[in-house]
Design an enzyme around this catalytic site. Structure first.
Site, mmCIF file in Angstrom:
data_model
loop_
_atom_site.group_PDB
_atom_site.id
_atom_site.type_symbol
_atom_site.label_atom_id
_atom_site.label_comp_id
_atom_site.label_asym_id
_atom_site.label_seq_id
_atom_site.Cartn_x
_atom_site.Cartn_y
_atom_site.Cartn_z
ATOM 1 N N PRO A 86 0.809 -1.219 0.000
ATOM 2 C CA PRO A 86 0.000 0.000 0.000
ATOM 3 C C PRO A 86 0.841 1.266 0.000
ATOM 4 C CG PRO A 86 -0.087 -1.063 2.147
ATOM 5 C CD PRO A 86 0.594 -2.021 1.218
ATOM 6 N N GLU A 113 3.357 -6.676 8.415
ATOM 7 C CA GLU A 113 3.590 -5.230 8.344
ATOM 8 C C GLU A 113 4.400 -4.833 7.107
ATOM 9 O OE1 GLU A 113 2.256 -2.886 10.500
ATOM 10 O OE2 GLU A 113 1.127 -4.684 11.037
ATOM 11 N N ARG A 151 -3.770 -8.628 -19.928
ATOM 12 C CA ARG A 151 -4.785 -8.412 -20.964
ATOM 13 C C ARG A 151 -4.296 -7.419 -22.035
ATOM 14 N NH1 ARG A 151 -8.501 -4.551 -20.738
ATOM 15 N NH2 ARG A 151 -10.188 -6.026 -21.170
ATOM 16 N N ASP A 166 -11.258 0.463 -23.710
ATOM 17 C CA ASP A 166 -11.538 0.356 -22.280
ATOM 18 C C ASP A 166 -11.520 1.715 -21.600
ATOM 19 O OD1 ASP A 166 -11.749 -2.384 -22.332
ATOM 20 O OD2 ASP A 166 -9.665 -2.741 -21.731
#
Length: 223
Positions: A86, A113, A151, A166
């Site tokens: 993150p 962590e 993709r 897209d």
């Protein structure tokens, strides 16, 4: 393209990657996929890959030794190394398109962590995040990244032109609304312009509808 995934939960990744688009790409030989259990490079009898953080704090940290050993076992061609975290750069269509040109990616799945920072600095590894939120590990983010990237690899989609329309194929613009049969469903009708056969008018309507949808759903992208 070759992709190596290093994780402490290989079955969590393997099952999802054996299905649908990616499973077909592997079966066709377009994608060479390898899933590795990080604990195979642990050196103690408990197969430990984590330890407490220096300086204190809650949770455990993935130690550098098994991660370095796992990645270095792929030498001389480990490809580009990515660490799902993150704290990383946000995955977007531009990054997915850039990664789709790489012949080899190695993806590290974080847990607890996170990674000892020497993994990021020393391998080196680029940290990548799928959004401004936290999940329990890097396996699901890795699946998102693999889907987004593969993709865009030529030959993976049944029709390579599909990716060109897209959302985000044009920066800052979502895809336009789409409709199929029946023409009238519970009083909600397909816009008449889509039934007209006028391709120029349809293209203009689609662009305007895409701009309106972007302004409604993603005002942060609307220009």
């Amino acid at each position: 393209m070759r992709i190596d995934v290093i994780t402490i939960f290989p079955s969590l990744v393997q099952g999802a990657l054996s299905e649908s688009l990616i499973g077909r790409a592997v079966a066709a030989g377009t994608l060479d996929l390898h899933i590795h259990d990080l604990r195979d490079w642990a050196t103690d009898r408990h197969r430990s890959v984590d330890d407490e953080s220096f300086g204190g704090g809650p949770g455990m940290v993935l130690t550098p030794e098994p991660l370095f050993a796992a990645v270095e076992s792929l030498d001389p061609d480990r490809g580009r190394v990515l660490a799902m975290s993150p704290a990383g750069r946000l995955l977007d269509q531009a990054l997915a398109a850039a990664l789709a040109t790489e012949p080899h990616l190695t993806i590290l799945c974080g847990r607890y962590e996170g990674f000892d920072e020497r993994v990021i600095d020393g391998l080196p590894a680029q940290e990548v995040s799928i959004g401004d939120y936290v999940v329990s590990g890097g396996e699901l983010p890795a699946l998102v990244l693999i889907e987004a990237v593969t993709r865009l690899v030529p030959g993976v989609l049944g029709n390579d032109a599909s990716a060109g329309s897209d959302s985000f194929s044009e920066p800052g613009l979502l895809d336009h609304p789409v409709y199929t049969r029946p023409q009238d469903f519970r009083g909600m009708r397909v816009p008449d312009i889509l039934l007209s056969g006028d391709h120029a008018a349809i293209a203009a309507w689609r662009r305007g509808a895409a701009q309106a949808k972007t302004a409604r759903n993603r005002p942060d992208l609307h220009r």
